[in-house]
Design an enzyme around this catalytic site. Structure first.
Site, short mmCIF file in Angstrom:
data_model
loop_
_atom_site.label_atom_id
_atom_site.label_comp_id
_atom_site.label_asym_id
_atom_site.label_seq_id
_atom_site.Cartn_x
_atom_site.Cartn_y
_atom_site.Cartn_z
CB CYS A 1 52.30 19.68 60.07
SG CYS A 1 52.97 18.90 58.68
CD GLN B 1 57.07 10.79 61.88
OE1 GLN B 1 58.41 10.63 62.74
NE2 GLN B 1 57.03 11.66 61.46
CG HIS C 1 61.46 15.90 54.80
ND1 HIS C 1 60.88 16.50 56.16
CD2 HIS C 1 60.04 15.56 54.39
CE1 HIS C 1 59.78 16.37 56.40
NE2 HIS C 1 59.41 16.22 55.36
#
Length: 398
Positions: free
Chosen positions: A329, A183, A205
């Site tokens: 997730c 992040q 991504h």
């Protein structure tokens, strides 16, 4: 007319930058050879991989042989943790690993897996803002500690850890230090030597690169056993034919993220602070999760008492606003976020969380639109909430 789409889930994934797609295209249909082949078509693909490795290494302040390409952040985390753990134990160094209570599940599940093989795991607590205390790490270290893994910035609450200080403690005690920096890329400059890290995970991504490709920085000399066997690729640390377009795309996306960091960070911080202050001014019984200032420039995570985060998401979706109630997730899970619970929140308050993560395409007008629509959504949900009615009744009594 359909409402304007406002995407506020950039911590989950980002759109691939057109400039990244352009850099990738030749490796789909022109230089499409297998990099392990010795003929010209294979050599052209290999050149793409080599150039990408050089770029990634240079941007991280590393050497090219210290970069291992993977299928993403989860594989990079697993390779770092399991690979080092087994290598260190085989060398007689020890079997103790330290991590934190708010890590991504790619880390937490990896250390849980290692417990099956006799490894001892220490999970460090965090304070109410999500910070790991340096003193807690110092106290947890043992002679048998072989690895510490603390994430650089949390994907749910945005808190940025004091990685340099934590890494310095590990260096002092000759313990290997890994950080999940998935992040943090694009949020602040990253130089591996300045961070005092031995291993660092990233994935494309999250910073406008393609899905399905990531990388692990592994300092030269770090012992590591491969997870995937079957070929000599990546210096025998990660077998399998390289994802050449993805690797090229990762390098291009990382270059753009670093080049555009000052502008994007300032823009996102301004939008983030406007969104936080606007929500706090317009909606009562709302709480910011994570550190107020030591946080990612694009992260807003707030808890709204008396309502469920999923209900807010559904009503926002009807207005074309896409956000999250926790980590992508773990979407679909009915359990409250382990990150928010680690901060000391009640299960009810954790269930009432909303995460909005901004990106470079977001505008001031979009933030004002969210601030226009969110208060009536919260008011509507609270109007039918038994918890809120009970709260109001208690206030009337007193």
């Amino acid at each position: 007319m359909a409402p304007e789409t406002i995407y506020l889930d950039h911590a989950a994934t980002t759109a691939t930058d057109p400039r990244v797609v352009e850099a990738m295209l030749p490796y789909f249909n022109t230089a499409y050879g297998n990099p392990s082949s010795i003929y010209r078509l294979g050599r052209a693909a290999l050149e793409g991989v080599d150039e990408a490795r050089e770029t990634v290494a240079g941007l991280l302040g590393a050497k090219r042989k210290e970069i291992v390409f993977t299928s993403g952040g989860s594989e990079a985390d697993n390779l770092a943790i399991k690979g080092v753990a087994f290598a260190q134990r085989d060398a007689g160094k020890g079997n103790h690993i330290i991590t934190s209570a708010i890590e991504h599940h790619a880390v937490l599940h990896a250390v849980e897996y290692l417990e099956r093989f006799g490894f001892e795991i220490t999970i460090l607590p965090v304070d109410s803002t999500g910070l790991v205390a340096v003193a807690d790490l110092q106290a947890a270290l043992r002679p048998t500690t072989v690895l510490v893994s603390i994430m650089a910035a949390n994907n749910e609450i945005g808190t940025i850890q004091p990685i340099t200080e934590l890494g310095a403690v590990c260096r002092e005690h000759d313990v290997l230090f890994h950080t999940d920096a998935v992040q943090l890329i694009g949020a602040q400059p990253i130089k591996v030597k300045e961070l005092n890290v031995d291993l660092l995970s990233l994935t494309a991504h999250k910073f406008y690169g393609p899905k399905g490709v990531g990388a692990l920085y592994m300092r030269r000399g770090v012992p590591l056993l491969p997870l995937i066997n079957g070929g000599s690729q990546e210096r025998r640390l990660r077998a399998g034919t390289e994802n050449v377009p993805g690797i090229v795309g990762l390098a291009k996306a990382l270059q753009l993220a670093v080049d555009e960091l000052p502008q994007s960070s300032n823009q996102l911080t301004s939008l983030r602070d406007r969104l936080i202050s606007g929500i706090e001014a317009a909606i009562p019984h709302v709480y910011l999760n994570g550190h107020r200032t030591q946080r990612l420039p694009n992260n807003v995570n707030m808890s709204f008492d008396f309502i469920e985060g999923e209900s807010m998401l559904l009503l926002l979706d009807q207005q074309g606003i896409y956000a999250s109630s926790g980590s992508a997730c773990t979407s679909g899970s009915l359990d409250p976020s382990h990150v928010l619970m680690a901060l000391g929140l009640s299960a009810e308050r954790a269930h009432g969380s909303l995460r909005m993560t901004l990106g470079r395409e977001n505008t001031v007008e979009q933030i004002e639109r969210v601030l226009e629509l969110l208060p009536p959504i919260v008011e509507r949900l609270r109007a039918v909430s038994p918890m809120y009615r009970h709260f109001l009744a208690e206030q009337t009594v007193y």
